[in-house]
Design a protein around this motif. Structure first.
Motif, PDB file in Angstrom:
ATOM      1  N   GLY A 119     -53.737  53.532 -17.257  1.00 49.33           N
ATOM      2  CA  GLY A 119     -52.996  52.779 -16.116  1.00 49.33           C
ATOM      3  C   GLY A 119     -53.363  53.286 -14.814  1.00 49.33           C
ATOM      4  O   GLY A 119     -54.475  53.280 -14.571  1.00 49.33           O
ATOM      5  N   PRO A 120     -52.363  53.463 -13.943  1.00 49.58           N
ATOM      6  CA  PRO A 120     -52.520  54.066 -12.867  1.00 49.58           C
ATOM      7  C   PRO A 120     -53.714  55.183 -12.552  1.00 49.58           C
ATOM      8  O   PRO A 120     -53.670  56.010 -13.202  1.00 49.58           O
ATOM      9  CB  PRO A 120     -51.279  54.388 -12.043  1.00 49.58           C
ATOM     10  N   LYS A 121     -54.582  55.056 -11.415  1.00 54.63           N
ATOM     11  CA  LYS A 121     -55.493  56.117 -11.240  1.00 54.63           C
ATOM     12  C   LYS A 121     -54.700  57.589 -11.223  1.00 54.63           C
ATOM     13  O   LYS A 121     -55.620  58.538 -11.139  1.00 54.63           O
ATOM     14  CB  LYS A 121     -56.210  55.794  -9.983  1.00 54.63           C
ATOM     15  N   THR A 122     -53.682  57.551 -10.586  1.00 48.88           N
ATOM     16  CA  THR A 122     -52.783  58.976 -10.514  1.00 48.88           C
ATOM     17  C   THR A 122     -51.714  58.872 -11.309  1.00 48.88           C
ATOM     18  O   THR A 122     -51.002  58.023 -11.212  1.00 48.88           O
ATOM     19  CB  THR A 122     -52.556  59.333  -8.977  1.00 48.88           C
ATOM     20  N   VAL A 123     -51.516  59.991 -11.962  1.00 49.66           N
ATOM     21  CA  VAL A 123     -50.524  60.124 -12.903  1.00 49.66           C
ATOM     22  C   VAL A 123     -49.707  61.546 -12.424  1.00 49.66           C
ATOM     23  O   VAL A 123     -50.374  62.267 -12.274  1.00 49.66           O
ATOM     24  CB  VAL A 123     -50.615  60.167 -14.261  1.00 49.66           C
ATOM     25  N   CYS A 124     -48.477  61.654 -12.232  1.00 49.09           N
ATOM     26  CA  CYS A 124     -47.640  62.902 -11.905  1.00 49.09           C
ATOM     27  C   CYS A 124     -46.507  63.059 -12.810  1.00 49.09           C
ATOM     28  O   CYS A 124     -45.641  61.999 -12.816  1.00 49.09           O
ATOM     29  CB  CYS A 124     -47.362  62.804 -10.278  1.00 49.09           C
ATOM     30  N   SER A 179     -41.107  54.542 -31.535  1.00 50.09           N
ATOM     31  CA  SER A 179     -42.474  53.810 -31.736  1.00 50.09           C
ATOM     32  C   SER A 179     -43.598  54.327 -32.056  1.00 50.09           C
ATOM     33  O   SER A 179     -44.593  54.044 -32.682  1.00 50.09           O
ATOM     34  CB  SER A 179     -42.402  52.312 -31.309  1.00 50.09           C
ATOM     35  N   VAL A 180     -43.916  55.040 -30.831  1.00 44.46           N
ATOM     36  CA  VAL A 180     -45.125  55.549 -30.486  1.00 44.46           C
ATOM     37  C   VAL A 180     -45.241  57.134 -30.231  1.00 44.46           C
ATOM     38  O   VAL A 180     -44.279  57.429 -29.197  1.00 44.46           O
ATOM     39  CB  VAL A 180     -45.783  54.874 -29.325  1.00 44.46           C
ATOM     40  N   THR A 181     -46.068  57.859 -30.963  1.00 48.77           N
ATOM     41  CA  THR A 181     -45.938  59.362 -30.558  1.00 48.77           C
ATOM     42  C   THR A 181     -47.222  59.483 -30.003  1.00 48.77           C
ATOM     43  O   THR A 181     -48.383  59.214 -30.876  1.00 48.77           O
ATOM     44  CB  THR A 181     -45.743  60.012 -31.834  1.00 48.77           C
ATOM     45  N   SER A 182     -47.545  60.063 -29.023  1.00 49.27           N
ATOM     46  CA  SER A 182     -48.784  60.498 -28.493  1.00 49.27           C
ATOM     47  C   SER A 182     -48.857  62.036 -27.863  1.00 49.27           C
ATOM     48  O   SER A 182     -48.230  62.482 -27.266  1.00 49.27           O
ATOM     49  CB  SER A 182     -49.220  59.582 -27.270  1.00 49.27           C
ATOM     50  N   THR A 183     -50.041  62.545 -28.094  1.00 46.99           N
ATOM     51  CA  THR A 183     -50.643  63.838 -27.494  1.00 46.99           C
ATOM     52  C   THR A 183     -51.834  63.766 -26.511  1.00 46.99           C
ATOM     53  O   THR A 183     -52.590  63.132 -26.684  1.00 46.99           O
ATOM     54  CB  THR A 183     -50.922  64.531 -28.612  1.00 46.99           C
ATOM     55  N   PHE A 184     -51.241  64.079 -25.114  1.00 48.73           N
ATOM     56  CA  PHE A 184     -52.461  64.229 -24.356  1.00 48.73           C
ATOM     57  C   PHE A 184     -53.048  65.460 -24.465  1.00 48.73           C
ATOM     58  O   PHE A 184     -52.402  66.755 -23.819  1.00 48.73           O
ATOM     59  CB  PHE A 184     -52.023  63.844 -23.010  1.00 48.73           C
ATOM     60  N   GLU A 185     -54.180  65.671 -25.035  1.00 47.68           N
ATOM     61  CA  GLU A 185     -54.838  66.939 -25.149  1.00 47.68           C
ATOM     62  C   GLU A 185     -55.585  67.243 -24.103  1.00 47.68           C
ATOM     63  O   GLU A 185     -55.863  68.554 -23.771  1.00 47.68           O
ATOM     64  CB  GLU A 185     -55.658  66.946 -26.594  1.00 47.68           C
ATOM     65  N   ARG A 186     -56.097  66.294 -23.359  1.00 51.09           N
ATOM     66  CA  ARG A 186     -56.730  66.570 -22.078  1.00 51.09           C
ATOM     67  C   ARG A 186     -56.440  65.325 -21.215  1.00 51.09           C
ATOM     68  O   ARG A 186     -56.048  64.489 -21.477  1.00 51.09           O
ATOM     69  CB  ARG A 186     -58.490  66.421 -22.137  1.00 51.09           C
ATOM     70  N   ALA A 187     -56.653  65.737 -20.070  1.00 50.33           N
ATOM     71  CA  ALA A 187     -56.416  64.637 -18.978  1.00 50.33           C
ATOM     72  C   ALA A 187     -57.512  63.545 -19.166  1.00 50.33           C
ATOM     73  O   ALA A 187     -58.648  63.650 -19.358  1.00 50.33           O
ATOM     74  CB  ALA A 187     -56.684  65.074 -17.388  1.00 50.33           C
ATOM     75  N   PRO A 188     -56.865  62.270 -19.281  1.00 49.06           N
ATOM     76  CA  PRO A 188     -57.834  61.026 -19.554  1.00 49.06           C
ATOM     77  C   PRO A 188     -58.904  60.962 -18.529  1.00 49.06           C
ATOM     78  O   PRO A 188     -58.875  61.254 -17.252  1.00 49.06           O
ATOM     79  CB  PRO A 188     -56.854  59.962 -19.346  1.00 49.06           C
ATOM     80  N   GLY A 189     -60.067  60.690 -18.778  1.00 53.38           N
ATOM     81  CA  GLY A 189     -61.285  60.772 -17.763  1.00 53.38           C
ATOM     82  C   GLY A 189     -60.894  59.864 -16.737  1.00 53.38           C
ATOM     83  O   GLY A 189     -60.544  58.894 -16.764  1.00 53.38           O
ATOM     84  N   GLY A 190     -61.826  60.414 -15.608  1.00 54.41           N
ATOM     85  CA  GLY A 190     -61.943  59.445 -14.267  1.00 54.41           C
ATOM     86  C   GLY A 190     -60.501  59.379 -13.563  1.00 54.41           C
ATOM     87  O   GLY A 190     -60.635  58.411 -12.601  1.00 54.41           O
ATOM     88  N   ARG A 191     -59.492  60.028 -13.892  1.00 57.01           N
ATOM     89  CA  ARG A 191     -58.296  59.807 -13.266  1.00 57.01           C
ATOM     90  C   ARG A 191     -57.786  61.193 -12.893  1.00 57.01           C
ATOM     91  O   ARG A 191     -58.050  62.334 -13.439  1.00 57.01           O
ATOM     92  CB  ARG A 191     -57.167  59.099 -14.017  1.00 57.01           C
ATOM     93  N   ARG A 192     -56.919  61.244 -11.786  1.00 57.38           N
ATOM     94  CA  ARG A 192     -56.122  62.572 -11.465  1.00 57.38           C
ATOM     95  C   ARG A 192     -54.847  62.656 -11.888  1.00 57.38           C
ATOM     96  O   ARG A 192     -53.959  61.671 -11.926  1.00 57.38           O
ATOM     97  CB  ARG A 192     -55.925  62.304  -9.902  1.00 57.38           C
ATOM     98  N   PHE A 193     -54.657  63.566 -12.885  1.00 57.00           N
ATOM     99  CA  PHE A 193     -53.386  63.622 -13.721  1.00 57.00           C
ATOM    100  C   PHE A 193     -52.824  65.205 -13.456  1.00 57.00           C
ATOM    101  O   PHE A 193     -53.322  66.150 -13.677  1.00 57.00           O
ATOM    102  CB  PHE A 193     -53.860  63.657 -15.121  1.00 57.00           C
TER     103      PHE A 193
END
Ligand code: SF4
Length: 204
Positions: A119-124, A179-193
């Motif tokens: 989604g948004p280019k920056t996540v905080c 309903s949804v279980t997710s793991t963020f193992e790395r920052a998604p590419g091309g965005r500021r996280f």
């Protein structure tokens, strides 16, 4: 605990996340208020941490438009959630964070996970020390199912098994928040996280 948070921040950075450590939630809030670009459209995920800091109103006072489905009338919610995917900044918390720097989320509708992933280019994310787990992702899921979900279900008045007994029973759960279980193992590419770690207990 501060040393552990610093080590976790280093692990997050090694995974491509930007991470900062603060002693207090108010310091993390000041970072968010100062870091948001002027005029940025900001969307907020479901988060007691963000709510308790009053960040939506404080960002509005700075001139930002803030989209938050928790404030929306039921009829407006779907359109707001769709628009939130195109905000400039997405603000939320984590359900659990491993000391090795993996973020684990469990969503009922998936809006928060979707926005964080693509989604948004920056996540905080503002993450209190209580969200940290010393094991891996299984430990993180255990924390969510035994701590976060029961507390959230009670807050929402949902008669889920976890709210009633403190234990997950998916087979008897008709109003699941899982309903949804997710793991963020790395920052998604091309965005500021960004992950802001706070040496206080925040949210569930
Ligand atoms: S599946 Fe249901 S019972 Fe289990 S943690 Fe989620 S909301 Fe609670």
């Amino acid at each position: 605990m501060l040393a552990k948070l610093q080590e976790t921040a280093a692990a997050l950075r090694a995974r491509g996340f930007e991470s900062h450590v603060f002693e207090t939630a108010e310091q993390a809030a000041a970072f968010v208020l100062g870091d948001a670009a002027p005029g940025a459209l900001i969307a907020v995920g479901g988060s007691m941490t963000v709510k308790n800091l009053g960040l939506a109103d404080r960002l509005r006072e700075k001139g930002h438009e803030v989209l938050w489905h928790w404030e929306a009338a039921p009829a407006d919610r779907a359109a707001l959630l769709a628009r939130a995917m195109h905000a400039d900044l997405y603000l939320a918390s984590a359900n659990a964070l491993t000391e090795s720097g993996m973020i684990v989320q469990i969503d009922g509708t998936g809006n928060r996970v979707g926005a964080m992933a693509f989604g948004p280019k920056t996540v905080c994310l503002i993450v209190g020390r209580n969200k940290l787990v010393s094991g891996g992702t299984a430990d993180a899921v255990r924390r969510i199912k035994t701590v976060a979900c029961p507390a959230n279900a009670r807050r929402l008045g949902l008669a889920t098994p976890c709210a009633q007994t403190g234990k997950c029973d998916q087979s008897a759960c008709t109003k699941s928040m899982c309903s949804v279980t997710s793991t963020f193992e790395r920052a998604p590419g091309g965005r500021r996280f960004i992950v802001l770690l706070v040496n206080e207990d925040l949210g569930y």
